[in-house]
Design an enzyme around this catalytic site. Structure first.
Site, PDB file in Angstrom:
ATOM      1  CB  THR A 162       1.793 -12.180   0.568  1.00  0.00           C
ATOM      2  OG1 THR A 162       0.782 -12.740  -0.281  1.00  0.00           O
ATOM      3  CG2 THR A 162       2.976 -11.714  -0.282  1.00  0.00           C
TER       4      THR A 162
ATOM      5  CG  ASP B  82      -1.884  -1.178   1.206  1.00  0.00           C
ATOM      6  OD1 ASP B  82      -2.224  -1.660   0.109  1.00  0.00           O
ATOM      7  OD2 ASP B  82      -2.247  -1.640   2.306  1.00  0.00           O
TER       8      ASP B  82
ATOM      9  N   GLY C  52      -4.550  -4.169  -3.874  1.00  0.00           N
ATOM     10  CA  GLY C  52      -5.517  -3.118  -4.179  1.00  0.00           C
ATOM     11  C   GLY C  52      -4.705  -1.896  -4.570  1.00  0.00           C
ATOM     12  CG  HIS C  53      -1.910  -1.980  -7.044  1.00  0.00           C
ATOM     13  ND1 HIS C  53      -0.978  -2.524  -7.880  1.00  0.00           N
ATOM     14  CD2 HIS C  53      -1.670  -2.515  -5.818  1.00  0.00           C
ATOM     15  CE1 HIS C  53      -0.211  -3.354  -7.184  1.00  0.00           C
ATOM     16  NE2 HIS C  53      -0.621  -3.373  -5.939  1.00  0.00           N
TER      17      HIS C  53
ATOM     18  CD  GLN D 211       0.707  -8.826  -2.616  1.00  0.00           C
ATOM     19  OE1 GLN D 211       1.351  -9.469  -3.431  1.00  0.00           O
ATOM     20  NE2 GLN D 211      -0.527  -8.446  -2.858  1.00  0.00           N
TER      21      GLN D 211
ATOM     22  N   GLY E  39      -0.055  13.910  -2.883  1.00  0.00           N
ATOM     23  CA  GLY E  39      -1.504  13.729  -2.897  1.00  0.00           C
ATOM     24  C   GLY E  39      -1.832  12.539  -3.780  1.00  0.00           C
TER      25      GLY E  39
ATOM     26  N   GLY F  57     -10.800  -2.943   3.301  1.00  0.00           N
ATOM     27  CA  GLY F  57     -11.383  -1.863   4.098  1.00  0.00           C
ATOM     28  C   GLY F  57     -10.895  -1.849   5.546  1.00  0.00           C
TER      29      GLY F  57
ATOM     30  N   PRO G 170      -8.782  -1.093   8.890  1.00  0.00           N
ATOM     31  CG  PRO G 170      -9.233  -0.685  11.147  1.00  0.00           C
ATOM     32  CD  PRO G 170      -9.668  -1.500   9.978  1.00  0.00           C
TER      33      PRO G 170
ATOM     34  CB  THR H  41      -7.987  -5.550  -1.024  1.00  0.00           C
ATOM     35  OG1 THR H  41      -7.177  -5.151  -2.119  1.00  0.00           O
ATOM     36  CG2 THR H  41      -8.588  -6.910  -1.324  1.00  0.00           C
TER      37      THR H  41
ATOM     38  CE  LYS I 115       2.386  -2.418  -4.305  1.00  0.00           C
ATOM     39  NZ  LYS I 115       2.139  -2.038  -2.901  1.00  0.00           N
ATOM     40  N   GLY I 116       0.106   1.718  -7.299  1.00  0.00           N
ATOM     41  CA  GLY I 116      -0.862   1.939  -8.380  1.00  0.00           C
ATOM     42  C   GLY I 116      -0.765   3.347  -8.924  1.00  0.00           C
TER      43      GLY I 116
ATOM     44  CE  LYS J 168      -1.420   7.946   1.696  1.00  0.00           C
ATOM     45  NZ  LYS J 168      -2.349   6.859   2.010  1.00  0.00           N
TER      46      LYS J 168
HETATM   47  P1  GDP Z   1      -0.728   0.361  -3.528  1.00  0.00           P
HETATM   48  O1  GDP Z   1      -1.320  -0.928  -3.058  1.00  0.00           O
HETATM   49  O2  GDP Z   1       0.746   0.420  -3.274  1.00  0.00           O
HETATM   50  O3  GDP Z   1      -1.076   0.692  -4.949  1.00  0.00           O
HETATM   51  O4  GDP Z   1      -1.371   1.508  -2.620  1.00  0.00           O
HETATM   52  P2  GDP Z   1      -2.936   1.651  -2.249  1.00  0.00           P
HETATM   53  O5  GDP Z   1      -3.671   2.146  -3.418  1.00  0.00           O
HETATM   54  O6  GDP Z   1      -3.438   0.413  -1.589  1.00  0.00           O
HETATM   55  O7  GDP Z   1      -2.855   2.722  -1.090  1.00  0.00           O
HETATM   56  C1  GDP Z   1      -2.316   3.977  -1.286  1.00  0.00           C
HETATM   57  C2  GDP Z   1      -3.404   5.014  -0.930  1.00  0.00           C
HETATM   58  O8  GDP Z   1      -2.806   6.274  -0.801  1.00  0.00           O
HETATM   59  C3  GDP Z   1      -4.430   5.152  -2.024  1.00  0.00           C
HETATM   60  O9  GDP Z   1      -5.660   5.491  -1.439  1.00  0.00           O
HETATM   61  C4  GDP Z   1      -3.908   6.309  -2.875  1.00  0.00           C
HETATM   62  O10 GDP Z   1      -4.929   7.002  -3.567  1.00  0.00           O
HETATM   63  C5  GDP Z   1      -3.303   7.182  -1.801  1.00  0.00           C
HETATM   64  N1  GDP Z   1      -2.132   7.964  -2.192  1.00  0.00           N
HETATM   65  C6  GDP Z   1      -1.146   7.678  -3.074  1.00  0.00           C
HETATM   66  N2  GDP Z   1      -0.208   8.636  -3.056  1.00  0.00           N
HETATM   67  C7  GDP Z   1      -0.600   9.552  -2.146  1.00  0.00           C
HETATM   68  C8  GDP Z   1      -0.039  10.762  -1.665  1.00  0.00           C
HETATM   69  O11 GDP Z   1       1.037  11.204  -2.047  1.00  0.00           O
HETATM   70  N3  GDP Z   1      -0.756  11.444  -0.715  1.00  0.00           N
HETATM   71  C9  GDP Z   1      -1.952  10.985  -0.246  1.00  0.00           C
HETATM   72  N4  GDP Z   1      -2.563  11.713   0.688  1.00  0.00           N
HETATM   73  N5  GDP Z   1      -2.508   9.859  -0.684  1.00  0.00           N
HETATM   74  C10 GDP Z   1      -1.839   9.135  -1.610  1.00  0.00           C
HETATM   75  P1  IMO Z   2      -0.913  -4.133  -2.288  1.00  0.00           P
HETATM   76  O1  IMO Z   2      -0.424  -4.700  -3.602  1.00  0.00           O
HETATM   77  C1  IMO Z   2      -1.008  -4.570   2.050  1.00  0.00           C
HETATM   78  C2  IMO Z   2      -1.096  -8.650   3.633  1.00  0.00           C
HETATM   79  C3  IMO Z   2      -2.346  -9.127   4.333  1.00  0.00           C
HETATM   80  C4  IMO Z   2      -1.746 -10.121   5.324  1.00  0.00           C
HETATM   81  C5  IMO Z   2      -0.624 -10.759   4.515  1.00  0.00           C
HETATM   82  C6  IMO Z   2      -0.993 -12.070   3.846  1.00  0.00           C
HETATM   83  O2  IMO Z   2      -2.199  -3.427  -2.350  1.00  0.00           O
HETATM   84  O3  IMO Z   2       0.182  -3.384  -1.615  1.00  0.00           O
HETATM   85  P2  IMO Z   2      -2.520 -12.727   1.757  1.00  0.00           P
HETATM   86  O4  IMO Z   2      -3.945 -12.421   1.466  1.00  0.00           O
HETATM   87  O5  IMO Z   2      -1.555 -12.245   0.744  1.00  0.00           O
HETATM   88  O6  IMO Z   2      -2.302 -14.172   2.091  1.00  0.00           O
HETATM   89  O7  IMO Z   2      -2.225 -11.912   3.130  1.00  0.00           O
HETATM   90  O8  IMO Z   2      -0.277  -9.812   3.521  1.00  0.00           O
HETATM   91  N1  IMO Z   2      -1.310  -8.129   2.265  1.00  0.00           N
HETATM   92  C7  IMO Z   2      -1.235  -6.844   1.932  1.00  0.00           C
HETATM   93  N2  IMO Z   2      -1.054  -5.742   2.704  1.00  0.00           N
HETATM   94  N3  IMO Z   2      -1.108  -4.449   0.707  1.00  0.00           N
HETATM   95  C8  IMO Z   2      -1.254  -5.537  -0.074  1.00  0.00           C
HETATM   96  O9  IMO Z   2      -1.213  -5.469  -1.428  1.00  0.00           O
HETATM   97  C9  IMO Z   2      -1.378  -6.796   0.536  1.00  0.00           C
HETATM   98  N4  IMO Z   2      -1.571  -8.053   0.076  1.00  0.00           N
HETATM   99  C10 IMO Z   2      -1.518  -8.863   1.136  1.00  0.00           C
HETATM  100  O10 IMO Z   2      -3.000  -8.064   4.981  1.00  0.00           O
HETATM  101  O11 IMO Z   2      -1.155  -9.431   6.384  1.00  0.00           O
HETATM  102 MG    MG Z   3      -2.886  -1.573  -1.857  1.00  0.00          MG
END
Ligand code: GDP
Ligand code: IMO
Ligand code: MG
Length: 423
Positions: free
Chosen positions: A237, A13, A40-41, A222, A412, A300, A302, A298, A16-17, A329
């Protein structure tokens, strides 16, 4: 040309997306190399917010071809839902999305097994996303998995029945009954849907592209601290999330790897169980969660929040051979007057180290912090030349300690909220 790799250096998280979407116009091909619907990207642009799970984050860029590589575990049901959600954007997914025949299939009983295994672990549960990731990779390594290419074979039903009965035996032992006749209906529909896409030998496709001079971006899912070998095992994972995983997950040789972009948040988050030395179980952690909207894309759930952790970042940089760092961020930390950076750990035997110890849960890790002045102001509309001095200082401090340049700062979630430091 080379394959550049973009991957997370923390527990996922990192953003990356967003960055794959930002960088995609510079690339001919974007390829996911591991993971599956656990990812979840999130992409944000033009008022649109979209979360991708299995589909590469280059999909919104016309002219970029997207590959789901052999290292991925693909759930056809989730795939169909993802494609249906994309329909509103009128993208040409049928011609610019390609799926490796060697990608492993997630079948409905994998999800049940994931639940059963987590339940059996009780308090020691991994906190999995329950998407069937562990069980599908188990079947792959156990040499009984089904692959995308199998859906085209005449004996697919037979192979599937065999796997379902193997799962059924295990699920019985867990006391989990299921009705395959019901489960199989949406699965078969989704498999038929999948057959309408370009199922390819992606290792040939990618190597031909490289020979022809195309630029390829490998998209990790991940993060390195969730890697099956180098993460905080067993709280990880089931795939190789590190740069080496891009070679095995796509079929490209190490000599074809170019830049390795290591992406990290200006602080730390983790979702699920496992060690997290700098976790803040106080109002500062709450404030980061609120400001950064730190809830799983993915599931929800916290996200656990804490200060940045340099021992783990140095470790990830070493394992991946990171050549450029991307810091995400930065805007979230604007709420603080002072910011803490964990530079070393003190262990229960008194040792002070910047290495990640083998035993992380019982080592009694106490993070040792250095405190830096916060920028404490909005970062809207800034560029590399007018950064607040405290932010510039934070970035330079990290670069000096991590010994890798930070080439991009994200301020952002939107595509446009991106500052390039060197061009
Ligand atoms: P990923 O799994 O690595 O693609 O990251 P996620 O999408 O799961 O989580 C990143 C969250 O931070 C998402 O809700 C993005 O929209 C948000 N985000 C990404 N870059 C920034 C940033 O620079 N600032 C803020 N406030 N949010 C960001
Ligand atoms: P992105 O690509 C954050 C975490 C799960 C759990 C562990 C194993 O969005 O960064 P799994 O379902 O893979 O067997 O879960 O890994 N986890 C992630 N945490 N971002 C992810 O993907 C994750 N994919 C799995 O919460 O701790
Ligand atoms: Mg993610």
């Amino acid at each position: 040309m080379k394959v550049d790799v973009l991957l997370g250096l923390q527990w996922g998280d990192e953003g990356k997306g967003k960055i794959v979407d930002v960088l995609a116009p510079k690339y001919d091909v974007v390829a996911r190399f591991q993971g599956g619907p656990n990812a979840g990207h999130t992409l944000e642009f033009d008022g649109i917010k979209h979360v991708l799970h299995q589909i590469p984050s280059g999909i919104f860029r016309p002219g970029t071809r997207n590959i789901i590589g052999n290292g991925v575990v693909l759930d056809p049901i989730v795939f169909r839902q993802e494609i249906e959600k994309l329909q509103q954007y009128k993208l040409d997914v049928r011609s610019n999305l390609f799926i490796s025949k060697k990608a492993t299939l997630i079948i409905p009983t994998h999800r049940l097994l994931d639940q059963a295994q987590e339940k059996a672990k009780g308090d020691d549960k991994i906190g999995s996303t329950l998407k069937g990731i562990g069980p599908s990779y188990q079947d792959k390594i156990g040499r009984q998995g089904l692959r995308v290419g199998d859906v085209l074979a005449a004996h697919f039903d037979e192979k599937l029945d065999k796997l379902v009965s193997a799962h059924s035996e295990i699920l019985k032992r867990h006391g989990l009954a299921f009705n395959w006749e019901e489960l199989k209906v949406p699965f078969f529909e989704a498999v038929e849907f999948l057959k309408g896409f370009r199922l390819i030998d992606s290792e040939y496709f990618l190597n031909d592209e490289l020979k022809a001079g195309s630029k390829v971006l490998a998209e990790g899912a991940q993060g390195s601290l969730l890697d099956i070998d180098f993460g905080s095992y067993p709280f990880v994972t089931s795939s190789s999330t590190v740069s080496a995983g891009a070679c095995t997950g796509l079929g490209v040789a190490p000599r074809h790897i170019g830049e390795v972009f290591g992406i990290f948040k200006a602080y730390s988050t983790r979702v699920g169980s496992g060690p997290f030395p700098t976790e803040l179980l106080n109002e500062e952690g709450e404030a980061i969660r609120k400001q950064g909207n730190e809830f799983g894309s993915t599931t929800g759930r916290p996200r656990r929040c804490g200060w940045i952790d340099l021992p783990t970042l140095k470790y990830s940089i070493m394992i991946n051979g990171v050549s450029q760092l991307l810091m995400m961020k930065a805007d979230v930390l604007s709420i603080f007057k002072n910011i803490k950076v964990c530079t070393r750990y003190q262990l229960s035997d008194g040792t002070v180290t910047d290495h990640v110890p083998y035993e992380q849960i019982h080592a009694g890790i106490v993070p040792l912090y250095e405190e830096l002045e916060g920028w404490n102001c909005s970062l809207k509309g800034l560029n590399a030349h007018n950064l607040p001095p405290a932010l510039k200082n934070y970035v330079e401090f990290l670069e000096q300690r991590l010994e890798v340049p930070i080439s991009l700062i994200s301020t952002g979630p939107d595509r446009t909220e991106t500052i390039y430091r060197f061009r």
